[in-house]
Enzyme design. Structure first.
Site, PDB file in Angstrom:
ATOM      1  N   CYS A   1      16.534  21.005  -8.143  1.00 50.47           N
ATOM      2  CA  CYS A   1      17.104  21.220  -9.487  1.00 50.47           C
ATOM      3  C   CYS A   1      16.113  21.803 -10.487  1.00 50.47           C
ATOM      4  O   CYS A   1      16.494  22.091 -11.620  1.00 50.47           O
ATOM      5  CB  CYS A   1      17.692  19.915 -10.013  1.00 50.47           C
ATOM      6  SG  CYS A   1      16.437  18.762 -10.608  1.00 50.47           S
TER       7      CYS A   1
ATOM      8  N   ASN B   1      -8.514 -12.900   4.307  1.00 48.39           N
ATOM      9  CA  ASN B   1      -9.142 -12.309   3.120  1.00 48.39           C
ATOM     10  C   ASN B   1     -10.537 -12.912   2.976  1.00 48.39           C
ATOM     11  O   ASN B   1     -10.676 -14.127   3.014  1.00 48.39           O
ATOM     12  CB  ASN B   1      -8.289 -12.638   1.871  1.00 48.39           C
ATOM     13  CG  ASN B   1      -8.645 -11.773   0.672  1.00 48.39           C
ATOM     14  OD1 ASN B   1      -9.810 -11.503   0.409  1.00 48.39           O
ATOM     15  ND2 ASN B   1      -7.621 -11.336  -0.047  1.00 48.39           N
TER      16      ASN B   1
ATOM     17  N   ASN C   1       0.826  -1.206   0.000  1.00 47.10           N
ATOM     18  CA  ASN C   1       0.000   0.000   0.000  1.00 47.10           C
ATOM     19  C   ASN C   1       0.859   1.254   0.000  1.00 47.10           C
ATOM     20  O   ASN C   1       1.931   1.294   0.598  1.00 47.10           O
ATOM     21  CB  ASN C   1      -0.936   0.004   1.217  1.00 47.10           C
ATOM     22  CG  ASN C   1      -1.891  -1.167   1.186  1.00 47.10           C
ATOM     23  OD1 ASN C   1      -2.034  -1.820   0.161  1.00 47.10           O
ATOM     24  ND2 ASN C   1      -2.544  -1.445   2.305  1.00 47.10           N
TER      25      ASN C   1
ATOM     26  N   HIS D   1       5.770  -0.586  -2.886  1.00 46.73           N
ATOM     27  CA  HIS D   1       5.275   0.167  -4.041  1.00 46.73           C
ATOM     28  C   HIS D   1       5.311   1.677  -3.824  1.00 46.73           C
ATOM     29  O   HIS D   1       4.592   2.418  -4.499  1.00 46.73           O
ATOM     30  CB  HIS D   1       3.858  -0.301  -4.400  1.00 46.73           C
ATOM     31  CG  HIS D   1       3.802  -1.734  -4.860  1.00 46.73           C
ATOM     32  ND1 HIS D   1       2.641  -2.480  -4.902  1.00 46.73           N
ATOM     33  CD2 HIS D   1       4.783  -2.567  -5.309  1.00 46.73           C
ATOM     34  CE1 HIS D   1       2.903  -3.702  -5.344  1.00 46.73           C
ATOM     35  NE2 HIS D   1       4.193  -3.782  -5.592  1.00 46.73           N
TER      36      HIS D   1
ATOM     37  N   SER E   1      -4.792  -9.550  -3.206  1.00 47.36           N
ATOM     38  CA  SER E   1      -5.255 -10.528  -4.199  1.00 47.36           C
ATOM     39  C   SER E   1      -4.127 -11.465  -4.609  1.00 47.36           C
ATOM     40  O   SER E   1      -4.376 -12.454  -5.306  1.00 47.36           O
ATOM     41  CB  SER E   1      -5.834  -9.811  -5.426  1.00 47.36           C
ATOM     42  OG  SER E   1      -4.861  -8.947  -5.971  1.00 47.36           O
TER      43      SER E   1
HETATM   44  C1  BJW Z   1     -10.059  -7.590   2.073  1.00 44.51           C
HETATM   45  C2  BJW Z   1     -10.973  -6.743   2.613  1.00 44.51           C
HETATM   46  C3  BJW Z   1     -10.992  -6.672   3.990  1.00 44.51           C
HETATM   47  C4  BJW Z   1     -11.221  -6.585   0.530  1.00 44.51           C
HETATM   48  N1  BJW Z   1     -10.142  -7.416   4.710  1.00 44.51           N
HETATM   49  N2  BJW Z   1      -9.229  -8.330   2.802  1.00 44.51           N
HETATM   50  C5  BJW Z   1       5.757 -12.448 -12.622  1.00 44.51           C
HETATM   51  C6  BJW Z   1       4.653 -13.041 -13.213  1.00 44.51           C
HETATM   52  C7  BJW Z   1       3.696 -12.259 -13.892  1.00 44.51           C
HETATM   53  C8  BJW Z   1       3.847 -10.886 -14.002  1.00 44.51           C
HETATM   54  C9  BJW Z   1       4.941 -10.312 -13.417  1.00 44.51           C
HETATM   55  C10 BJW Z   1       5.881 -11.076 -12.751  1.00 44.51           C
HETATM   56  N3  BJW Z   1       6.821 -10.240 -12.279  1.00 44.51           N
HETATM   57  C11 BJW Z   1       6.504  -8.991 -12.618  1.00 44.51           C
HETATM   58  C12 BJW Z   1       5.376  -8.982 -13.323  1.00 44.51           C
HETATM   59  C13 BJW Z   1       4.697  -7.789 -13.902  1.00 44.51           C
HETATM   60  C14 BJW Z   1       3.826  -7.029 -12.938  1.00 44.51           C
HETATM   61  C15 BJW Z   1       2.746  -7.980 -12.396  1.00 44.51           C
HETATM   62  O1  BJW Z   1       2.854  -8.535 -11.342  1.00 44.51           O
HETATM   63  N4  BJW Z   1       1.677  -8.118 -13.145  1.00 44.51           N
HETATM   64  C16 BJW Z   1       0.573  -8.999 -12.760  1.00 44.51           C
HETATM   65  C17 BJW Z   1      -0.643  -8.172 -12.390  1.00 44.51           C
HETATM   66  C18 BJW Z   1       0.289  -9.917 -13.912  1.00 44.51           C
HETATM   67  N5  BJW Z   1       4.641  -6.471 -11.866  1.00 44.51           N
HETATM   68  C19 BJW Z   1       5.216  -5.288 -11.986  1.00 44.51           C
HETATM   69  O2  BJW Z   1       5.108  -4.606 -13.018  1.00 44.51           O
HETATM   70  C20 BJW Z   1       6.068  -4.838 -10.840  1.00 44.51           C
HETATM   71  N6  BJW Z   1       7.344  -4.475 -11.295  1.00 44.51           N
HETATM   72  C21 BJW Z   1       8.276  -5.379 -11.557  1.00 44.51           C
HETATM   73  O3  BJW Z   1       8.097  -6.568 -11.369  1.00 44.51           O
HETATM   74  O4  BJW Z   1       9.451  -4.835 -12.041  1.00 44.51           O
HETATM   75  C22 BJW Z   1      10.342  -5.696 -12.707  1.00 44.51           C
HETATM   76  C23 BJW Z   1       9.790  -5.876 -14.100  1.00 44.51           C
HETATM   77  C24 BJW Z   1       9.537  -4.765 -14.846  1.00 44.51           C
HETATM   78  C25 BJW Z   1       9.020  -4.924 -16.133  1.00 44.51           C
HETATM   79  C26 BJW Z   1       8.746  -6.210 -16.601  1.00 44.51           C
HETATM   80  C27 BJW Z   1       9.006  -7.329 -15.799  1.00 44.51           C
HETATM   81  C28 BJW Z   1       9.550  -7.155 -14.525  1.00 44.51           C
HETATM   82  C29 BJW Z   1       5.522  -3.556 -10.227  1.00 44.51           C
HETATM   83  C30 BJW Z   1       4.183  -3.732  -9.649  1.00 44.51           C
HETATM   84  C31 BJW Z   1       3.676  -2.354  -9.175  1.00 44.51           C
HETATM   85  C32 BJW Z   1       2.236  -2.431  -8.770  1.00 44.51           C
HETATM   86  N7  BJW Z   1       1.744  -1.127  -8.672  1.00 44.51           N
HETATM   87  C33 BJW Z   1       0.364  -0.980  -8.210  1.00 44.51           C
HETATM   88  C34 BJW Z   1      -0.095   0.466  -8.477  1.00 44.51           C
HETATM   89  C35 BJW Z   1       0.558   1.457  -7.494  1.00 44.51           C
HETATM   90  C36 BJW Z   1       0.252   2.848  -7.859  1.00 44.51           C
HETATM   91  C37 BJW Z   1      -1.194   3.191  -7.623  1.00 44.51           C
HETATM   92  O5  BJW Z   1      -1.694   2.967  -6.519  1.00 44.51           O
HETATM   93  O6  BJW Z   1      -1.814   3.720  -8.537  1.00 44.51           O
HETATM   94  O7  BJW Z   1       0.268  -1.323  -6.841  1.00 44.51           O
HETATM   95  S1  BJW Z   1      -0.777  -2.080  -9.007  1.00 44.51           S
HETATM   96  C38 BJW Z   1      -1.793  -2.337  -7.619  1.00 44.51           C
HETATM   97  O8  BJW Z   1      -1.754  -3.755  -7.325  1.00 44.51           O
HETATM   98  C39 BJW Z   1      -1.112  -1.607  -6.460  1.00 44.51           C
HETATM   99  C40 BJW Z   1      -1.150  -2.652  -5.383  1.00 44.51           C
HETATM  100  O9  BJW Z   1      -0.126  -2.407  -4.441  1.00 44.51           O
HETATM  101  C41 BJW Z   1      -0.970  -3.929  -6.148  1.00 44.51           C
HETATM  102  C42 BJW Z   1      -1.426  -5.144  -5.412  1.00 44.51           C
HETATM  103  O10 BJW Z   1      -2.816  -5.088  -5.170  1.00 44.51           O
HETATM  104  P1  BJW Z   1      -3.382  -5.620  -3.798  1.00 44.51           P
HETATM  105  O11 BJW Z   1      -2.827  -4.849  -2.695  1.00 44.51           O
HETATM  106  O12 BJW Z   1      -3.248  -7.083  -3.750  1.00 44.51           O
HETATM  107  O13 BJW Z   1      -4.916  -5.161  -3.898  1.00 44.51           O
HETATM  108  P2  BJW Z   1      -6.099  -5.831  -4.738  1.00 44.51           P
HETATM  109  O14 BJW Z   1      -7.111  -4.776  -4.960  1.00 44.51           O
HETATM  110  O15 BJW Z   1      -5.615  -6.556  -5.915  1.00 44.51           O
HETATM  111  O16 BJW Z   1      -6.707  -6.927  -3.753  1.00 44.51           O
HETATM  112  C43 BJW Z   1      -7.394  -6.536  -2.581  1.00 44.51           C
HETATM  113  C44 BJW Z   1      -7.735  -7.783  -1.826  1.00 44.51           C
HETATM  114  O17 BJW Z   1      -8.266  -7.405  -0.567  1.00 44.51           O
HETATM  115  C45 BJW Z   1      -8.785  -8.668  -2.515  1.00 44.51           C
HETATM  116  O18 BJW Z   1      -8.323 -10.013  -2.545  1.00 44.51           O
HETATM  117  C46 BJW Z   1     -10.007  -8.553  -1.604  1.00 44.51           C
HETATM  118  O19 BJW Z   1     -10.757  -9.768  -1.505  1.00 44.51           O
HETATM  119  C47 BJW Z   1      -9.364  -8.236  -0.284  1.00 44.51           C
HETATM  120  N8  BJW Z   1     -10.199  -7.504   0.651  1.00 44.51           N
HETATM  121  N9  BJW Z   1     -11.670  -6.141   1.563  1.00 44.51           N
HETATM  122  C48 BJW Z   1      -9.272  -8.247   4.041  1.00 44.51           C
HETATM  123  N10 BJW Z   1     -11.875  -5.865   4.623  1.00 44.51           N
END
Ligand code: BJW
Length: 243
Positions: free
Chosen positions: A155, A218, A106, A123, A194
């Protein structure tokens, strides 16, 4: 709500574990009113653009002021929100366990607002900006309603939000530190993510390979659920205070 069942094994680990890792995602802030990215409820969309379009490295190049407008809007929303019982429970665990590592995806700063220290932010943080030219980081305490691109006080270069957008690398050292902590932990709690975004999603896999007990909190199943030792299918704000 049915009473959450916490196993004897987990109770025992909570009583005697020394090294505990907590990985959080957007779901931990959902009960504070922060929209999640995926899953039930509201998904983030800005002016018709899905979040993975507006929050992308490509959009920084195409329209930096639109990116600032989106992040200014979100800072405005966050400024009105507070940590919830899940953030507070995790914060208290820092006194309870000898070594509590808190790793978050987050960018909202709510763990720190609840009192957590040494948070490993994979992140970035929405309350900071970074200069394209000299890479210096600047706090963004003030709220801006406009979409002008702010400039660096060092800068004069253009600033960008200090968050990791899709397709960008994580901050140097952050994942390596988190992976090291995952290798050391006996108990790994995965809360409100997720578990689809890598490399963050690999941390429970690393902990499991090193022998840790993996617990997911979750209300919805995730790709990680089947590999967990225990799944607590409830809201973080209800379950974590019970632990
Ligand atoms: C509850 C609840 C309650 C609801 N109690 N629970 C390997 C395999 C495949 C792909 C890749 C890989 N390695 C890298 C990649 C590419 C990519 C990636 O992972 N893509 C996949 C989606 C396919 N990764 C990247 O690009 C990363 N960089 C990287 O790896 O660099 C090296 C590289 C570069 C280029 C090419 C290859 C490698 C960077 C990832 C950056 C993510 N950024 C974001 C946006 C931030 C800015 C913004 O906020 O605008 O970060 S994306 C978004 O998703 C955000 C989050 O931190 C992130 C994760 O989401 P999170 O936290 O899991 O939230 P949700 O909404 O998905 O889930 C919420 C959950 O809560 C749900 O399950 C609900 O059920 C639950 N919930 N209420 C408990 N009350």
């Amino acid at each position: 709500m049915e009473q959450t069942v916490i196993s004897a094994r987990l109770r025992d680990l909570l009583a005697r574990a020394r090294n505990v890792l907590v990985l959080t995602g957007a779901g931990v802030s959902a009960e504070s009113g922060v929209p999640t990215f995926r899953g039930g409820g509201q998904s983030a969309v800005w002016k018709g653009m899905p979040f993975d379009v507006i929050s992308s490295a490509r959009m920084l190049e195409r329209d930096l002021s639109a990116v600032w407008e989106w992040f200014n809007y979100r800072r405005g929303l966050l400024a009105t929100l507070n940590p919830n019982p899940a953030h507070h429970a995790i914060s208290q665990w820092q006194q309870r366990f000898a070594n509590l590592s808190l790793v978050t995806q987050n960018i909202d700063g709510l763990h720190q607002a609840a009192g957590s220290r040494n948070v490993i932010e994979l992140h970035g943080n929405i309350w900071r900006a970074r200069c394209f030219e000299c890479n210096s980081r600047q706090e963004l305490p003030e709220l801006r309603a406009d979409c002008d691109v702010p400039v660096c006080t060092d800068c004069g270069g253009h600033l960008r939000p200090d968050v990791v957008l899709f397709g960008e690398m994580l901050p140097p050292g952050a994942f390596e530190l988190a992976a090291h902590e995952a290798e050391q932990c006996e108990l790994c709690l995965v809360v409100g993510t997720s578990a689809v975004v890598y490399p963050a999603a690999s941390l429970p896999e690393i902990a499991r390979a090193a022998g840790a007990y993996i617990v997911e909190v979750n209300p919805e199943p995730t790709p990680l659920s089947a590999a967990c030792d225990e799944v607590l299918s409830d809201k973080a704000g209800e379950v974590l205070p019970l632990l």
